[in-house]
Design a protein around this motif. Sequence first.
Motif, PDB file in Angstrom:
ATOM      1  N   ASP A   1       0.700  -1.358   0.330  1.00  0.00           N
ATOM      2  CA  ASP A   1      -0.060  -0.187   0.220  1.00  0.00           C
ATOM      3  C   ASP A   1       0.774   1.077   0.295  1.00  0.00           C
ATOM      4  OD1 ASP A   1      -2.560  -0.873  -0.061  1.00  0.00           O
ATOM      5  OD2 ASP A   1      -2.880  -1.289   1.874  1.00  0.00           O
ATOM      6  N   ARG A   2       2.004   1.646   0.873  1.00  0.00           N
ATOM      7  CA  ARG A   2       2.562   2.095   0.558  1.00  0.00           C
ATOM      8  C   ARG A   2       3.336   2.793  -0.551  1.00  0.00           C
ATOM      9  NH1 ARG A   2       4.243   5.544   5.374  1.00  0.00           N
ATOM     10  NH2 ARG A   2       5.558   7.193   4.313  1.00  0.00           N
ATOM     11  N   LEU A   3       3.250   1.905  -1.151  1.00  0.00           N
ATOM     12  CA  LEU A   3       4.477   1.306  -2.302  1.00  0.00           C
ATOM     13  C   LEU A   3       3.888   2.312  -3.559  1.00  0.00           C
ATOM     14  CD1 LEU A   3       7.277   1.211  -4.091  1.00  0.00           C
ATOM     15  CD2 LEU A   3       6.229  -1.199  -4.459  1.00  0.00           C
ATOM     16  N   LYS A   4       2.309   1.847  -3.744  1.00  0.00           N
ATOM     17  CA  LYS A   4       1.153   2.648  -4.270  1.00  0.00           C
ATOM     18  C   LYS A   4       1.363   3.257  -4.165  1.00  0.00           C
ATOM     19  CE  LYS A   4      -1.740  -1.949  -4.748  1.00  0.00           C
ATOM     20  NZ  LYS A   4      -3.902  -2.174  -4.783  1.00  0.00           N
ATOM     21  N   LEU A   5       1.337   4.044  -2.376  1.00  0.00           N
ATOM     22  CA  LEU A   5       1.523   5.556  -2.340  1.00  0.00           C
ATOM     23  C   LEU A   5       2.321   6.403  -2.911  1.00  0.00           C
ATOM     24  CD1 LEU A   5      -0.461   7.939  -0.824  1.00  0.00           C
ATOM     25  CD2 LEU A   5       1.233   7.235   0.873  1.00  0.00           C
ATOM     26  N   LEU A   6       3.813   5.631  -2.846  1.00  0.00           N
ATOM     27  CA  LEU A   6       4.626   6.810  -3.345  1.00  0.00           C
ATOM     28  C   LEU A   6       4.567   6.670  -4.706  1.00  0.00           C
ATOM     29  CD1 LEU A   6       7.502   5.278  -0.911  1.00  0.00           C
ATOM     30  CD2 LEU A   6       6.008   7.523  -0.445  1.00  0.00           C
ATOM     31  N   LYS A   7       4.102   5.743  -5.421  1.00  0.00           N
ATOM     32  CA  LYS A   7       4.184   5.747  -6.920  1.00  0.00           C
ATOM     33  C   LYS A   7       3.262   6.882  -7.473  1.00  0.00           C
ATOM     34  CE  LYS A   7       6.651   1.550  -8.409  1.00  0.00           C
ATOM     35  NZ  LYS A   7       7.869   2.228  -9.436  1.00  0.00           N
ATOM     36  N   VAL A   8       2.285   7.439  -6.716  1.00  0.00           N
ATOM     37  CA  VAL A   8       0.698   7.890  -6.955  1.00  0.00           C
ATOM     38  C   VAL A   8       1.822   9.656  -6.848  1.00  0.00           C
ATOM     39  CG1 VAL A   8      -0.898   8.813  -6.463  1.00  0.00           C
ATOM     40  CG2 VAL A   8      -0.889   6.369  -6.603  1.00  0.00           C
ATOM     41  N   VAL A   9       2.452   9.662  -5.782  1.00  0.00           N
ATOM     42  CA  VAL A   9       3.091  10.604  -5.673  1.00  0.00           C
ATOM     43  C   VAL A   9       4.241  11.355  -6.643  1.00  0.00           C
ATOM     44  CG1 VAL A   9       5.246  11.560  -3.739  1.00  0.00           C
ATOM     45  CG2 VAL A   9       2.801  10.764  -2.946  1.00  0.00           C
ATOM     46  N   GLU A  10       4.805  10.257  -6.741  1.00  0.00           N
ATOM     47  CA  GLU A  10       6.020  10.546  -8.081  1.00  0.00           C
ATOM     48  C   GLU A  10       4.958  10.901  -9.451  1.00  0.00           C
ATOM     49  OE1 GLU A  10       9.923   8.155 -10.615  1.00  0.00           O
ATOM     50  OE2 GLU A  10       8.143   6.433  -9.587  1.00  0.00           O
ATOM     51  N   ASN A  11       3.854  10.403  -9.772  1.00  0.00           N
ATOM     52  CA  ASN A  11       2.825  10.524 -10.554  1.00  0.00           C
ATOM     53  C   ASN A  11       2.790  11.615 -10.393  1.00  0.00           C
ATOM     54  OD1 ASN A  11       2.687   9.259 -13.701  1.00  0.00           O
ATOM     55  ND2 ASN A  11       0.190   9.626 -12.523  1.00  0.00           N
ATOM     56  N   LEU A  12       1.700  12.240  -9.807  1.00  0.00           N
ATOM     57  CA  LEU A  12       1.729  13.724  -9.288  1.00  0.00           C
ATOM     58  C   LEU A  12       2.219  14.935  -9.625  1.00  0.00           C
ATOM     59  CD1 LEU A  12      -1.427  12.969  -6.566  1.00  0.00           C
ATOM     60  CD2 LEU A  12      -2.118  12.673  -9.663  1.00  0.00           C
ATOM     61  N   GLY A  13       3.686  14.754  -9.199  1.00  0.00           N
ATOM     62  CA  GLY A  13       4.879  15.234  -8.966  1.00  0.00           C
ATOM     63  C   GLY A  13       5.311  16.112 -10.088  1.00  0.00           C
ATOM     64  N   VAL A  14       5.048  15.206 -11.674  1.00  0.00           N
ATOM     65  CA  VAL A  14       5.121  15.000 -13.163  1.00  0.00           C
ATOM     66  C   VAL A  14       4.028  15.571 -13.673  1.00  0.00           C
ATOM     67  CG1 VAL A  14       6.210  14.345 -14.859  1.00  0.00           C
ATOM     68  CG2 VAL A  14       7.256  13.422 -12.617  1.00  0.00           C
ATOM     69  N   SER A  15       3.220  15.487 -13.180  1.00  0.00           N
ATOM     70  CA  SER A  15       2.291  15.548 -13.986  1.00  0.00           C
ATOM     71  C   SER A  15       1.334  17.053 -13.380  1.00  0.00           C
ATOM     72  CB  SER A  15       0.891  14.461 -13.926  1.00  0.00           C
ATOM     73  OG  SER A  15       1.568  13.331 -14.750  1.00  0.00           O
ATOM     74  N   TYR A  16       1.620  17.116 -12.208  1.00  0.00           N
ATOM     75  CA  TYR A  16       1.296  18.460 -11.968  1.00  0.00           C
ATOM     76  C   TYR A  16       1.769  19.190 -11.184  1.00  0.00           C
ATOM     77  CZ  TYR A  16      -3.436  15.517 -12.933  1.00  0.00           C
ATOM     78  OH  TYR A  16      -4.504  14.857 -13.341  1.00  0.00           O
ATOM     79  N   VAL A  17       1.366  20.229 -10.951  1.00  0.00           N
ATOM     80  CA  VAL A  17       2.576  22.006  -9.685  1.00  0.00           C
ATOM     81  C   VAL A  17       1.642  21.235  -8.682  1.00  0.00           C
ATOM     82  CG1 VAL A  17       3.038  23.982  -9.547  1.00  0.00           C
ATOM     83  CG2 VAL A  17       2.467  23.573 -11.791  1.00  0.00           C
ATOM     84  N   ARG A  18       2.969  20.986  -8.133  1.00  0.00           N
ATOM     85  CA  ARG A  18       2.760  20.346  -6.426  1.00  0.00           C
ATOM     86  C   ARG A  18       1.831  21.457  -5.445  1.00  0.00           C
ATOM     87  NH1 ARG A  18       7.855  18.529  -7.723  1.00  0.00           N
ATOM     88  NH2 ARG A  18       8.591  16.098  -7.149  1.00  0.00           N
ATOM     89  N   GLY A  19       1.676  21.512  -4.786  1.00  0.00           N
ATOM     90  CA  GLY A  19       0.897  22.530  -3.835  1.00  0.00           C
ATOM     91  C   GLY A  19      -0.148  23.011  -4.679  1.00  0.00           C
ATOM     92  N   THR A  20      -1.238  22.549  -6.097  1.00  0.00           N
ATOM     93  CA  THR A  20      -2.018  23.376  -6.413  1.00  0.00           C
ATOM     94  C   THR A  20      -3.196  22.539  -5.565  1.00  0.00           C
ATOM     95  OG1 THR A  20      -1.818  22.125  -8.655  1.00  0.00           O
ATOM     96  CG2 THR A  20      -1.073  23.175  -9.381  1.00  0.00           C
ATOM     97  N   ASP A  21      -4.778  23.001  -6.399  1.00  0.00           N
ATOM     98  CA  ASP A  21      -5.438  21.931  -5.606  1.00  0.00           C
ATOM     99  C   ASP A  21      -5.968  20.989  -6.756  1.00  0.00           C
ATOM    100  OD1 ASP A  21      -5.824  24.626  -4.827  1.00  0.00           O
ATOM    101  OD2 ASP A  21      -8.176  25.346  -5.692  1.00  0.00           O
ATOM    102  N   VAL A  22      -5.938  20.799  -7.550  1.00  0.00           N
ATOM    103  CA  VAL A  22      -5.528  19.719  -8.913  1.00  0.00           C
ATOM    104  C   VAL A  22      -4.988  17.989  -8.081  1.00  0.00           C
ATOM    105  CG1 VAL A  22      -4.435  19.773 -10.848  1.00  0.00           C
ATOM    106  CG2 VAL A  22      -6.380  17.916 -10.382  1.00  0.00           C
TER     107      VAL A  22
END
Length: 518
Positions: free
Chosen positions: A48-69
């Motif tokens: 579960d944590r590995l899934k979470l960190l994979k999401v963190v990685e993908n979101l960090g590249v796909s979206y600007v950190r700190g934005t609402d989305v």
Amino acid sequence: MEFSSRERQKLWRLAGDRRDQYPHSLQFYLEPPTESISLVEFESFAVDRLKLLKVVENLGVSYVRGTDVYKTKLAGELRKLKFPYRALAEDDYEARRKDHISHFILRLAYCQSEDLRRWFLQQEMDLFRYRFNELTGGLMQKFLEHVNLSFEAIGEDLKNELANELSASTPGFSLPKVKEQMFYKVGLADAVDLFRARRVYIKDGFAYVPFKEIDVIVLNNYRTKLSKALALTARSLPSIQSDERLQPLLNHLSHSYVGPDYSVQKNTGKISLDQIDALSVKSFPLCMRQLHRALRDSHHLRHGGRMQYGLFLKGIGLTLEQALEFWKKEFIRGKVDADKFDKGYAYSIRHSYGKEGKRTDYTPYSCMKIIMSNPPSQGDYHGVKCTNTVIVRCPFRHSDPELLKQKLQSYKISPSGITQVLELVKGMHYQLACQKYFELTHDVDDIGFSLNHPNQYFTESQKLLSGGRELKKEFNNSGSFQQKNNSQESINSSSTPTSSNAKTDTELEELEAYFTED
């Protein structure tokens, strides 16, 4: 249900003990867990944590950190995986416990090499940044005190005295805003990054840091502690490696793939051999496209390339009979005669389909397994053809950037697109670089899923090219591939148990013995 006075007191004491153990939803993970847990819970928490960190990685590249989305998507994933997302919630003891234990499990798994440590550190930092910035001002102060970072807030008199200097030295702060904002007096050693960026006022060896910038100091402190902890954990690995229960799990976690396995039973016989050349151009990921081209050019692949490409073809639908025909036709065009193929190579192909040896039905390689494999050796296929024997791993991970650039240019990728891919490669986001390659070759802005498997690439490409419908010939059986439309497709799918994957990895290593003949 009613409880007696004694039972209520016991429950209150238990609740108090739990609050004492995890007084905050956020922590620096300074103390390892000491309780005993089952191997099932060990696996579950880690995956579960590995899934979470994979999401963190993908979101960090796909979206600007700190934005609402960005925050909305990450909060949703925290809720779904049952990690803490509400600061100081009274009922999230189990979430905090899971957060604590799972961090230390992955710390063990990801301390084993420099690349793994770097990846783990970056994702944990991004996760911590999000969670820290979600705290209210009062909770931030309590957390800082909890981790012994209780910086001194300057008084109103001193702030008024330094108002002009604070306004001039702190970007974006007018005089009225200075008077509204709380400032902290921080030792210069703790605020070096802010000082270098000219974002704080310096006087007498102290930095005057606005409250909104305090996260930079906290994150630097956390990074230092976690980086040292990973190095220390790596030194203790020999004692961990002696545990026959844990070591296979830890080794597998660092190579773990948590999506569908694309086993051949789900889509056998859905393509014909005549289609492979065309499919390799429009629907194969770059690793498989290069292997196919190399096979056509040299009429041979070395054992690693045969395993990687052969299992991929099996996963997209080649039957055993088709595979034997495909490889034989190609190899006898080179230096291998039909008799040699039948006596040697045919056995290894039948073995990979579970018809020889242990009768294990092998599954295609995931991106993580390919990325973490050893790089091609001298003379092997490494983005360009060096000899008539060919092998490739992940072109984004193992190719020289200049050779990768030339390959992308030959595929008519735009200069701006090539730049984006190379930037992701430079940042060691190899799966995201492949994801960007998918977007560029399919002319889409956002593919809407996280790419984790070569066969997932093929499936999603075919769905996209067919207008969202499964091709009648390739995918006419319902359930041949798992369908998803959310932004974290394979990460959020039901996972094959880690121990089962570890067993499969061991069996794949045994299979390599049958592919050693060039």
